[in-house]
Motif scaffolding. Structure first.
Motif, PDB file in Angstrom:
ATOM      1  N   LYS A   1       0.841   5.845  -0.432  1.00 33.14           N
ATOM      2  CA  LYS A   1       0.146   7.092  -0.675  1.00 33.14           C
ATOM      3  C   LYS A   1       1.150   8.205  -0.876  1.00 33.14           C
TER       4      LYS A   1
ATOM      5  N   THR B   1       0.855  -1.194   0.000  1.00 33.95           N
ATOM      6  CA  THR B   1       0.000   0.000   0.000  1.00 33.95           C
ATOM      7  C   THR B   1       0.887   1.240   0.000  1.00 33.95           C
TER       8      THR B   1
ATOM      9  N   ASP C   1      -9.043   6.177 -11.244  1.00 36.27           N
ATOM     10  CA  ASP C   1      -9.121   5.188 -10.165  1.00 36.27           C
ATOM     11  C   ASP C   1      -9.393   3.804 -10.727  1.00 36.27           C
TER      12      ASP C   1
ATOM     13  N   HIS D   1      -2.271  10.676  -4.412  1.00 36.70           N
ATOM     14  CA  HIS D   1      -2.420   9.289  -4.810  1.00 36.70           C
ATOM     15  C   HIS D   1      -2.574   8.437  -3.561  1.00 36.70           C
ATOM     16  N   ASN D   2      -3.406   7.422  -3.608  1.00 33.30           N
ATOM     17  CA  ASN D   2      -3.425   6.451  -2.513  1.00 33.30           C
ATOM     18  C   ASN D   2      -4.095   5.161  -2.964  1.00 33.30           C
ATOM     19  N   ASN D   3      -3.699   4.093  -2.318  1.00 33.22           N
ATOM     20  CA  ASN D   3      -4.460   2.848  -2.470  1.00 33.22           C
ATOM     21  C   ASN D   3      -4.838   2.335  -1.089  1.00 33.22           C
TER      22      ASN D   3
ATOM     23  N   ASN E   1      -8.955   0.439  -3.508  1.00 37.06           N
ATOM     24  CA  ASN E   1      -8.854   1.422  -4.590  1.00 37.06           C
ATOM     25  C   ASN E   1      -7.408   1.613  -5.016  1.00 37.06           C
ATOM     26  N   ASN E   2      -7.244   2.370  -6.065  1.00 37.21           N
ATOM     27  CA  ASN E   2      -5.927   2.837  -6.472  1.00 37.21           C
ATOM     28  C   ASN E   2      -6.207   4.132  -7.219  1.00 37.21           C
ATOM     29  N   SER E   3      -6.150   5.234  -6.507  1.00 35.11           N
ATOM     30  CA  SER E   3      -6.615   6.499  -7.074  1.00 35.11           C
ATOM     31  C   SER E   3      -5.481   7.503  -7.243  1.00 35.11           C
TER      32      SER E   3
ATOM     33  N   SER F   1     -10.835   0.462  -8.829  1.00 34.16           N
ATOM     34  CA  SER F   1     -11.279  -0.108  -7.549  1.00 34.16           C
ATOM     35  C   SER F   1     -11.814  -1.506  -7.767  1.00 34.16           C
TER      36      SER F   1
END
Lengths: 840, 243
Positions: A252, A250, A338, A272-274, A310-312, A340
């Motif tokens: 961010k 993970t 994203d 960005h984050n997942n 998610n992966n945004s 997801s």
């Protein structure tokens, strides 16, 4: 008379000139018995009563004081504790006795207790000091705003005050981000803000101020001096992993830069984050979207919170330029990408289908989102004129697919809900001596080409084109003190065109709606009472293919607001509405909205009409003390379209029929809260009960049904010691559905408890969340998170551990108007994330 | 109307009688930096008690336990003309005496209302800091928070120009001036210059300072490694080398 005036003028002038030069005064102060008084304050005051200079008497009671050069002096004053104050005209003192005799008088102390550091009230503005509100764990200004009494910040970041959404979010008086204010509120470090001002009853258009009343409030952030005129920002990097299988990395990242200048202000960011943090709302804005959202949507959408995988990526930039004294322009560009995934199991039981057949789905979906938005606006907001033009363009390229088991059968889902829209809004206001002339014109066009894979492997193509143009002219004038009359004249146009194609069906349908209206209104606006009375009279013409409908429609409305004293507010209003059946209700073509759901309309231009009454009472003290509210609303709607439903091969089909129904819904609720100065304690209790009666078609018979809901909540926050505080929240919900002799009741509890320990630069937070139900509708679930961070002025280091207990799913039952469902949702596993944040 | 006037006079007489106690208590909301590196100010409540010439300015006892920097200032007590400053460095209670300072006040334009009292604005430069204060002529006590004093009225708000220290009155009431004989028992005596020097030493290396003064090294060891706090510098209210 003239002579007296001349003498007076001469006398005043000479006195004034006499007072201007530096002049020493001396004398002697005693008590009534002639005993010298030491340490008596001798003050020289100007005509406003302000101290120009002061001196003290010596042990012999003597004093000498000199008026400073160039300062006006009008009085000399003698002040001593336990003695009556004496004020003497300076001219009189200069000529008269230099020995002052002071009489004894007991000093009266007015006992007071206030908390000036938390808030200041000036007219309709309440300024809250960030220092006075903030708890140490609050990072962004949004966290602090949420602590203001009367303010509610919802999950998406939308801010409301006394139940109404705010109409503006200013930063140092500038409307720099428009309605995408979450861009600032969710990213601006609370350290950088001095105070938050709540501008109650804020009319943002200067030329309407005092002419048109506004119920909504605005917020203004007053920045600290050091924050302005240079780039300031935050950079964050984080990395972590799932601590339960399957192993997953993970991460961010965040880079936010802001500039607050006199001529230019800007916010730019990449995020960005997942780790399932919601970012969509930061850039999408809260204002109503002009464009039609269409009937197709992505499966699952962007996953956030405990359920999201998610992966945004988000990019946003917003530039505000002040062009002239009253004019400004703003440009905003945003992009969101994203991917997801959602894993879930659901059993849906439909109330309106014989034998309560169930649809069982097991879904493994992936959805891809790509949203782009551009916004440009220009505004001239002067006392003599208002002009604003706003241009918005939206593009969305979404698609999702899923391998799903539907009632035991493996199927594949795929949907491509694409959207393109463009809108322009123009507003002009020209104030006149007795009122104003306001023109508002909006135009929007949207094109939504969508594709959907159906349960049987066929593909549906659904293209919707829609254009609307609304223009309104308002003339308002005052005809007596506090009274305004207004007349709206307008024209609204709507054109829709939908192309549907699947299996053997291919068709294009057209819908035209034209509305011409005239709305006279009367307003009464005195500082404590606002009342209005109006009636929309319109000629409505609709055409769906060959079916035409034209009619006269009247929509009367009345509203009343009373603020007997500033802390109390009572609002009540009534409105009659006429709602033409929308395009989707009329369209007789069977349109699939998901792989196993379809609906079709009557093909006739029906309508429904409603009457709504609501009343609410608010009590709100701005700082510490009580606050409370009670609300009641009643709404009834006639001629609602009724649908008959069928379930064939797992496909739920709704067809409208030639029968209508009446529904009634009522809500009663209220809340009470108290904030104590002691240990910064806040307590609040709220309760809402809603019930609605409506009809459904069950076994071919119109069946009266009822939904009831009770939501109650309690929250408690406290800071017993400087380094320790906690927040507790509990809710209890009951929902009950009664139809065709069947009753279903679900009860559930939710509790959350957060502890914060903040010794020095360290911060430790622990939180626990629990859901349970006495009837099994919510399976017992407990989640726990922990975070440790070390914060200095320049950086912050932190470790967060989420879902410590590794709870892997949530199982719950819920009720809706047409059925009930049982869902199992997969949760994010136990995970750890280490991050470093730099204050730039 | 006449009856109303009589009642009014009677009521004011009642007020008169109740206010005979000259002792005054003012609670100040205080926001201050303890060390220069501190990201957010510390918040505390301080109480000022004035009885005749004698004053005490102390941190609210409930907060004292948690505030390492809680200090007290006494004027004309126990000795006339002398100011006693009492505080702690680490865990060591410490005090020093000095002559009650004389402030050069400059009146400024502008007024404000604090706690319902109309206030005048004044400014002074004192030991390296510029203080802006608001005082009320309706409270003719020449006192104020911390060491500040000498105006014709009570100081209800004071802030230094850097914003490191802020005091705002939040409660004004008739109070008792409490003397405690134990106030200065077992308190090490020092001087103002030494106090400042020790404070700087302490913030640089708290455990080192503790070891030097008490012989006990108050530090945390994890896996054989001593966790040393970052050296910090105190945010001083007064600088002796500056006027």
């Amino acid at each position: 008379m003239k002579r007296e005036t001349a003498i007076l003028a001469f006398f005043t002038a000479s006195l004034f000139s006499f007072a201007q030069g530096a002049k020493p005064y001396s004398g002697h102060v005693t008590d009534v018995n002639g005993k010298p008084l030491a340490k008596v304050s001798v003050l020289l005051l100007n005509s406003k009563g302000n101290v120009v200079t002061f001196a003290k008497t010596d042990s012999q009671g003597n004093f000498s004081i000199t008026s400073p050069e160039g300062k006006e002096v009008s009085k000399i004053s003698f002040l001593n504790l336990g003695y009556a104050r004496q004020n003497i005209e300076i001219g009189k003192f200069a000529k008269g006795d230099k020995t002052i005799k002071m009489e004894e008088k007991v000093q009266e102390i007015r006992e007071v207790e206030v908390k000036p550091e938390v808030f200041k009230i000036k007219g309709d503005t309440i300024a809250y000091s960030v220092l006075g509100l903030r708890e140490k764990q609050d990072r962004t200004i949004e966290d602090v705003i949420a602590r203001i009494p009367g303010i509610r910040v919802d999950v998406s970041g939308q801010i409301s005050y006394k139940g109404k959404n705010i109409n503006k979010f200013y930063v140092d008086g500038k409307d720099m981000v428009g309605d995408s204010y979450a861009m600032v509120s969710k990213n601006l470090n609370a350290d950088k803000v001095d105070s938050v001002e709540v501008l109650q009853n804020h009319q943002p258009i200067k030329s309407l101020q005092g002419k048109q009343f506004s119920e909504a409030a605005a917020l203004n952030l007053v920045l600290k001096d050091g924050v302005k005129l240079h780039w300031t920002g935050t950079a964050e990097l984080g990395s972590g992993m799932f601590l339960q299988s399957p192993w997953h990395w993970t991460h961010k990242a965040r880079l936010v830069e802001m500039y607050f200048g006199n001529k230019m202000s800007a916010v730019s960011m990449y995020k960005h984050n997942n780790v399932a943090e919601d970012m969509e709302r930061e850039v999408m804005g809260f204002a109503m979207d002009y464009s039609d959202q269409g009937q197709l949507s992505n499966i699952g959408g962007i996953g956030t919170g405990r359920y999201g995988f998610n992966n945004s990526h988000l990019f946003a930039t917003n530039w505000y330029f002040k062009i002239g004294e009253n004019s400004s322009t703003r440009l905003q560009l945003t992009g969101l990408w994203d991917k997801s995934t959602t894993h879930g199991y659901s059993e849906r039981t439909y109330l309106d289908i014989d034998n309560g057949a169930a649809v069982v789905e097991n879904r493994n979906a992936s959805s891809y989102t790509s949203h782009w938005k551009g916004e440009w606006s220009y505004s001239l907001n002067a006392a003599k004129m208002y002009f604003r033009n706003e241009l918005v363009g939206n593009l969305a390229f979404d698609h999702s697919h899923s391998s799903t088991t539907l009632n035991g059968k493996n199927t594949y889902e795929r949907v491509l809900p694409r959207k393109r829209s463009f809108s322009d809004a123009l507003e002009i206001n020209l104030p006149s001596k007795d009122g104003f002339n306001f023109v508002r014109s909006t135009f929007s066009y949207s094109y939504l080409p969508g594709r959907l894979l159906l349960y049987n492997g066929a593909e549906e193509q659904l293209n919707l084109k829609s254009a609307t143009w609304n223009t309104k002219y308002t003339r308002s004038f005052s005809f007596a003190k506090y009274y305004y009359a207004s007349l709206d004249a307008g024209y609204n146009m709507e054109r829709k065109n939908e192309f549907v194609s699947y299996n053997d069906t291919t068709a294009t349908v057209f819908y035209h709606e034209d509305k011409v209206y005239l709305s006279p209104g009367l307003q009464y606006n005195k500082h404590d009472i606002q009342a209005s009375l109006g009636c929309d009279m319109m000629w409505l013409s609709r055409k769906f293919d060959t079916d035409k409908d034209s009619r006269w429609v009247m929509e009367p409305n009345v509203s009343f607001t009373w603020k007997p004293i500033s802390f109390w507010e009572w609002r009540t209003d009534y409105r009659h509405t006429f709602s033409p059946s929308g395009f989707y209700e009329v369209n007789p073509l069977r349109v699939y909205t998901s792989y196993n759901m379809a609906s079709s309309g009557t093909g006739a231009n029906n309508h429904s009409s409603g009457d709504n009454v609501s009343t609410s009472l608010y009590y709100q003290t701005p700082g510490f003390g009580w606050n409370g509210n009670i609300q009641y609303s009643y709404g009834t709607s006639h001629y609602n379209t009724l649908y008959e439903s069928k379930l064939v091969d797992g496909v739920y089909t709704r067809n409208s029929i030639d029968e209508s129904s009446r529904s009634v819904s009522q809500v009663i609720g209220g809340g009470i809260g108290r904030s104590f100065r002691s240990m910064r304690t806040r307590l609040s209790l709220s309760c809402n009960y809603s019930w609605s009666n409506y009809d459904i078609m069950y076994q071919g018979v119109k069946t009266r049904s009822k939904m009831q809901g009770l939501n109650s909540g309690f929250s408690w926050s406290m800071r017993p010691w400087k380094i320790f505080n906690f927040e507790e929240r509990s809710t209890f919900n009951i929902s009950k559905q009664s139809s065709a002799g069947r009753n279903t009741v679900y009860r559930s509890f939710y509790h959350s408890l957060k502890f914060f320990l903040n010794p020095g630069s360290w911060q430790l937070s622990m939180s626990g969340e629990c859901r349970h139900s006495p009837d099994g509708s919510e399976k017992f679930n407990f989640y726990s998170d922990a975070a440790l961070s070390y914060k200095t002025q320049k950086y912050e280091l932190g470790v967060t551990c989420k879902n410590l207990l590794g709870t892997n799913k949530r199982e719950y039952r819920s009720l809706s108007v047409t059925g009930s469902s049982y869902s199992v949702t997969e949760l994010r596993p136990r995970e750890i994330l280490a991050s470093i944040i730099f204050n730039l | 109307m006449r009856l109303y006037l009589v009642l009014l006079v009677m009521l004011s007489r009642v007020g008169f009688c109740q206010a005979q106690n000259k002792a005054l208590q003012v609670d100040y909301y205080a926001a201050f930096r303890e060390v220069e590196e501190q990201p957010m100010p510390t918040i505390a409540t301080y109480s000022l008690s004035v009885s005749g010439d004698t004053t005490s300015f102390k941190i609210n006892t409930n907060e004292e336990l948690l505030n390492s920097v809680g200090y007290s200032v006494f004027k004309n007590y126990p000795k006339k003309g002398i100011l006693v400053f009492k505080s702690r460095i680490g865990v060591n209670p410490i005090m020093y005496e000095e002559k009650i300072p004389i402030f050069e006040w400059k009146n400024l334009d502008g007024d404000s209302t604090i706690c319902g009292y109309s206030c005048q604005k004044a400014e002074t430069k004192f030991r390296g800091r510029t203080w802006k204060v608001w005082y009320s002529l309706d409270l003719p006590y020449s006192e104020g928070p911390w060491k500040l004093s000498g105006l014709p009225g009570l100081i209800l708000k004071a802030e230094d120009s850097k914003g490191d220290f802020v005091f705002v009155a939040q409660k004004i009431c008739k109070g008792k001036f409490c003397y405690s004989k134990k106030e200065f028992v077992d308190v090490a005596k020092t001087t103002l210059p030494n106090y400042i020097k020790d404070l700087i030493e302490y913030e640089k290396d708290p455990s080192g300072y503790m070891e030097m003064t008490t012989g006990v090294r108050g530090s945390v060891w994890i896996g054989g490694v001593e966790l040393k706090p970052t050296p910090q510098s105190p945010c001083l209210m007064e600088y002796l080398d500056e006027k």
